[in-house]
Design a protein around this motif. Sequence first.
Motif, PDB file in Angstrom:
ATOM      1  N   PHE A   3       0.815  -1.220   0.000  1.00 43.04           N
ATOM      2  CA  PHE A   3       0.000   0.000   0.000  1.00 43.04           C
ATOM      3  C   PHE A   3       0.856   1.282   0.000  1.00 43.04           C
ATOM      4  O   PHE A   3       0.351   2.348  -0.313  1.00 43.04           O
ATOM      5  CB  PHE A   3      -0.908   0.033   1.232  1.00 43.04           C
ATOM      6  CG  PHE A   3      -2.076  -0.906   1.148  1.00 43.04           C
ATOM      7  CD1 PHE A   3      -3.202  -0.571   0.411  1.00 43.04           C
ATOM      8  CD2 PHE A   3      -2.055  -2.127   1.810  1.00 43.04           C
ATOM      9  CE1 PHE A   3      -4.293  -1.424   0.335  1.00 43.04           C
ATOM     10  CE2 PHE A   3      -3.138  -2.989   1.744  1.00 43.04           C
ATOM     11  CZ  PHE A   3      -4.262  -2.642   1.000  1.00 43.04           C
ATOM     12  N   ASP A   4       2.119   1.157   0.392  1.00 46.25           N
ATOM     13  CA  ASP A   4       2.982   2.344   0.482  1.00 46.25           C
ATOM     14  C   ASP A   4       3.789   2.567  -0.788  1.00 46.25           C
ATOM     15  O   ASP A   4       4.580   3.516  -0.860  1.00 46.25           O
ATOM     16  CB  ASP A   4       3.929   2.203   1.689  1.00 46.25           C
ATOM     17  CG  ASP A   4       3.153   2.055   2.982  1.00 46.25           C
ATOM     18  OD1 ASP A   4       2.106   2.724   3.109  1.00 46.25           O
ATOM     19  OD2 ASP A   4       3.562   1.255   3.848  1.00 46.25           O
ATOM     20  N   GLU A   5       3.617   1.701  -1.784  1.00 49.63           N
ATOM     21  CA  GLU A   5       4.408   1.839  -3.009  1.00 49.63           C
ATOM     22  C   GLU A   5       3.882   2.988  -3.879  1.00 49.63           C
ATOM     23  O   GLU A   5       2.712   3.375  -3.769  1.00 49.63           O
ATOM     24  CB  GLU A   5       4.374   0.519  -3.781  1.00 49.63           C
ATOM     25  CG  GLU A   5       5.025  -0.563  -2.937  1.00 49.63           C
ATOM     26  CD  GLU A   5       5.641  -1.689  -3.722  1.00 49.63           C
ATOM     27  OE1 GLU A   5       5.287  -1.839  -4.909  1.00 49.63           O
ATOM     28  OE2 GLU A   5       6.458  -2.407  -3.130  1.00 49.63           O
ATOM     29  N   ILE A  11      -2.223   6.885  -7.178  1.00 51.64           N
ATOM     30  CA  ILE A  11      -3.665   6.756  -7.472  1.00 51.64           C
ATOM     31  C   ILE A  11      -4.496   7.262  -6.287  1.00 51.64           C
ATOM     32  O   ILE A  11      -5.566   7.857  -6.473  1.00 51.64           O
ATOM     33  CB  ILE A  11      -4.054   5.314  -7.888  1.00 51.64           C
ATOM     34  CG1 ILE A  11      -5.458   5.327  -8.488  1.00 51.64           C
ATOM     35  CG2 ILE A  11      -3.962   4.311  -6.760  1.00 51.64           C
ATOM     36  CD1 ILE A  11      -5.860   4.069  -9.198  1.00 51.64           C
ATOM     37  N   ASN A  12      -3.987   7.076  -5.090  1.00 52.51           N
ATOM     38  CA  ASN A  12      -4.707   7.603  -3.923  1.00 52.51           C
ATOM     39  C   ASN A  12      -4.797   9.134  -3.978  1.00 52.51           C
ATOM     40  O   ASN A  12      -5.856   9.714  -3.719  1.00 52.51           O
ATOM     41  CB  ASN A  12      -4.007   7.186  -2.623  1.00 52.51           C
ATOM     42  CG  ASN A  12      -4.291   5.738  -2.266  1.00 52.51           C
ATOM     43  OD1 ASN A  12      -5.051   5.063  -2.961  1.00 52.51           O
ATOM     44  ND2 ASN A  12      -3.671   5.258  -1.214  1.00 52.51           N
ATOM     45  N   GLU A  13      -3.671   9.768  -4.317  1.00 51.81           N
ATOM     46  CA  GLU A  13      -3.666  11.240  -4.401  1.00 51.81           C
ATOM     47  C   GLU A  13      -4.699  11.708  -5.429  1.00 51.81           C
ATOM     48  O   GLU A  13      -5.470  12.635  -5.176  1.00 51.81           O
ATOM     49  CB  GLU A  13      -2.278  11.776  -4.802  1.00 51.81           C
ATOM     50  CG  GLU A  13      -1.147  11.432  -3.847  1.00 51.81           C
ATOM     51  CD  GLU A  13      -1.083  12.353  -2.623  1.00 51.81           C
ATOM     52  OE1 GLU A  13      -1.970  13.196  -2.476  1.00 51.81           O
ATOM     53  OE2 GLU A  13      -0.131  12.192  -1.825  1.00 51.81           O
ATOM     54  N   ALA A  14      -4.710  11.042  -6.596  1.00 50.54           N
ATOM     55  CA  ALA A  14      -5.638  11.443  -7.666  1.00 50.54           C
ATOM     56  C   ALA A  14      -7.091  11.232  -7.227  1.00 50.54           C
ATOM     57  O   ALA A  14      -7.959  12.085  -7.476  1.00 50.54           O
ATOM     58  CB  ALA A  14      -5.348  10.637  -8.934  1.00 50.54           C
ATOM     59  N   GLU A 150      -2.103  -8.699   0.027  1.00 45.55           N
ATOM     60  CA  GLU A 150      -3.029  -8.095   0.995  1.00 45.55           C
ATOM     61  C   GLU A 150      -3.859  -6.943   0.432  1.00 45.55           C
ATOM     62  O   GLU A 150      -4.760  -6.452   1.109  1.00 45.55           O
ATOM     63  CB  GLU A 150      -2.243  -7.627   2.240  1.00 45.55           C
ATOM     64  CG  GLU A 150      -1.442  -6.322   2.079  1.00 45.55           C
ATOM     65  CD  GLU A 150      -0.029  -6.526   1.518  1.00 45.55           C
ATOM     66  OE1 GLU A 150       0.246  -7.608   0.957  1.00 45.55           O
ATOM     67  OE2 GLU A 150       0.789  -5.579   1.644  1.00 45.55           O
ATOM     68  N   THR A 151      -3.579  -6.521  -0.802  1.00 45.53           N
ATOM     69  CA  THR A 151      -4.392  -5.441  -1.370  1.00 45.53           C
ATOM     70  C   THR A 151      -5.647  -5.997  -2.070  1.00 45.53           C
ATOM     71  O   THR A 151      -6.475  -5.224  -2.543  1.00 45.53           O
ATOM     72  CB  THR A 151      -3.599  -4.633  -2.428  1.00 45.53           C
ATOM     73  OG1 THR A 151      -3.354  -5.474  -3.559  1.00 45.53           O
ATOM     74  CG2 THR A 151      -2.286  -4.115  -1.876  1.00 45.53           C
ATOM     75  N   GLN A 152      -5.748  -7.316  -2.137  1.00 46.89           N
ATOM     76  CA  GLN A 152      -6.790  -7.942  -2.950  1.00 46.89           C
ATOM     77  C   GLN A 152      -7.955  -8.433  -2.070  1.00 46.89           C
ATOM     78  O   GLN A 152      -8.001  -8.151  -0.875  1.00 46.89           O
ATOM     79  CB  GLN A 152      -6.174  -9.109  -3.731  1.00 46.89           C
ATOM     80  CG  GLN A 152      -4.943  -8.716  -4.532  1.00 46.89           C
ATOM     81  CD  GLN A 152      -5.263  -7.882  -5.763  1.00 46.89           C
ATOM     82  OE1 GLN A 152      -5.916  -8.351  -6.682  1.00 46.89           O
ATOM     83  NE2 GLN A 152      -4.809  -6.641  -5.767  1.00 46.89           N
ATOM     84  N   GLY A 153      -8.866  -9.190  -2.702  1.00 45.42           N
ATOM     85  CA  GLY A 153     -10.018  -9.708  -1.958  1.00 45.42           C
ATOM     86  C   GLY A 153      -9.617 -10.800  -0.985  1.00 45.42           C
ATOM     87  O   GLY A 153      -8.512 -11.349  -1.057  1.00 45.42           O
ATOM     88  N   LEU A 154     -10.561 -11.131  -0.095  1.00 44.33           N
ATOM     89  CA  LEU A 154     -10.243 -12.104   0.962  1.00 44.33           C
ATOM     90  C   LEU A 154     -10.114 -13.511   0.409  1.00 44.33           C
ATOM     91  O   LEU A 154      -9.389 -14.331   0.957  1.00 44.33           O
ATOM     92  CB  LEU A 154     -11.332 -12.066   2.049  1.00 44.33           C
ATOM     93  CG  LEU A 154     -11.567 -10.708   2.724  1.00 44.33           C
ATOM     94  CD1 LEU A 154     -12.581 -10.844   3.854  1.00 44.33           C
ATOM     95  CD2 LEU A 154     -10.265 -10.109   3.232  1.00 44.33           C
ATOM     96  N   THR A 155     -10.826 -13.824  -0.681  1.00 49.90           N
ATOM     97  CA  THR A 155     -10.771 -15.189  -1.241  1.00 49.90           C
ATOM     98  C   THR A 155      -9.975 -15.228  -2.540  1.00 49.90           C
ATOM     99  O   THR A 155      -9.787 -16.293  -3.108  1.00 49.90           O
ATOM    100  CB  THR A 155     -12.192 -15.692  -1.552  1.00 49.90           C
ATOM    101  OG1 THR A 155     -12.757 -14.845  -2.569  1.00 49.90           O
ATOM    102  CG2 THR A 155     -13.078 -15.672  -0.326  1.00 49.90           C
TER     103      THR A 155
END
Length: 231
Positions: A3-5, A11-14, A150-155
Amino acid sequence: MLFDEPYYISINEARWTVAEKVLNELKVKHNLALSSCLDVGCGPGWFAEKLVNWGVKVTGIDGRLELVEAARNRVANASFELVDVESKTAMSSLSKADLVFAFGLLYHTENPFRVIRNLHSLTEKVLLIESQIIPGDNPITWLVEEGKNETQGLTHHALIPSRSCLLKMLQVAGFAYVYEYLGKVDHEDFIETETKYGRRGIFLAAHEKLQGQDLVECPQITTPKYEFHKS
Ligand SMILES: C[S@@+](CC[C@H](N)C(=O)[O-])C[C@H]1O[C@@H](n2cnc3c(N)ncnc32)[C@H](O)[C@@H]1O
């Protein structure tokens, strides 16, 4: 943490630039008092921190304990809980919030319609949602096997909706007004070129009629039965 990359931060800033603009408009133009916020699929809390600083009381929820713990360490002025957003039972134990914020989540879930219904049941005033969307006019979902991080869905299996599918789910769930943000989002994922479709959209779903620059009200979507006849 992934998440820190730089990809995630840019994309978060945008996305935050647009979210903040929309929220400011709701506050100023509509006098919409937004005092509580549920940040759904909050990850380690990047948006939660922005939302706290914007002036709203934030509860973040995520389905991964390590992310909930990271968010608790990173964002002191918000609370975080471990919740599977696909679970009707778990979601119904939460309190409603004026603003439900769901960025980067829906297209990581196996049951996006259930998730939309759960989000509707927790939305006191508005739901601001960002999602990947499959190109094309048909109201469909596309099943993907995701990366195992860890950025993806649980399954790690998810159904990505098309635009009309997402709009219809929001309407059927009970939102009387659904808007699409058609202004610029300064990231390539949102921009269609000659060789590539835009792959994300930002939508606002509300219980009352709203207006905002670049927010376009979506018409009622019709979803007739599939035509099995060969033409
Ligand atoms: C791509 S990240 C988005 C994080 C943040 N909202 C953002 O936009 O940067 C997806 C997040 O949703 C969470 N997530 C995926 N499926 C979930 C589920 N069923 N219940 C709760 N959280 C889920 C993941 O753990 C991850 O933190």
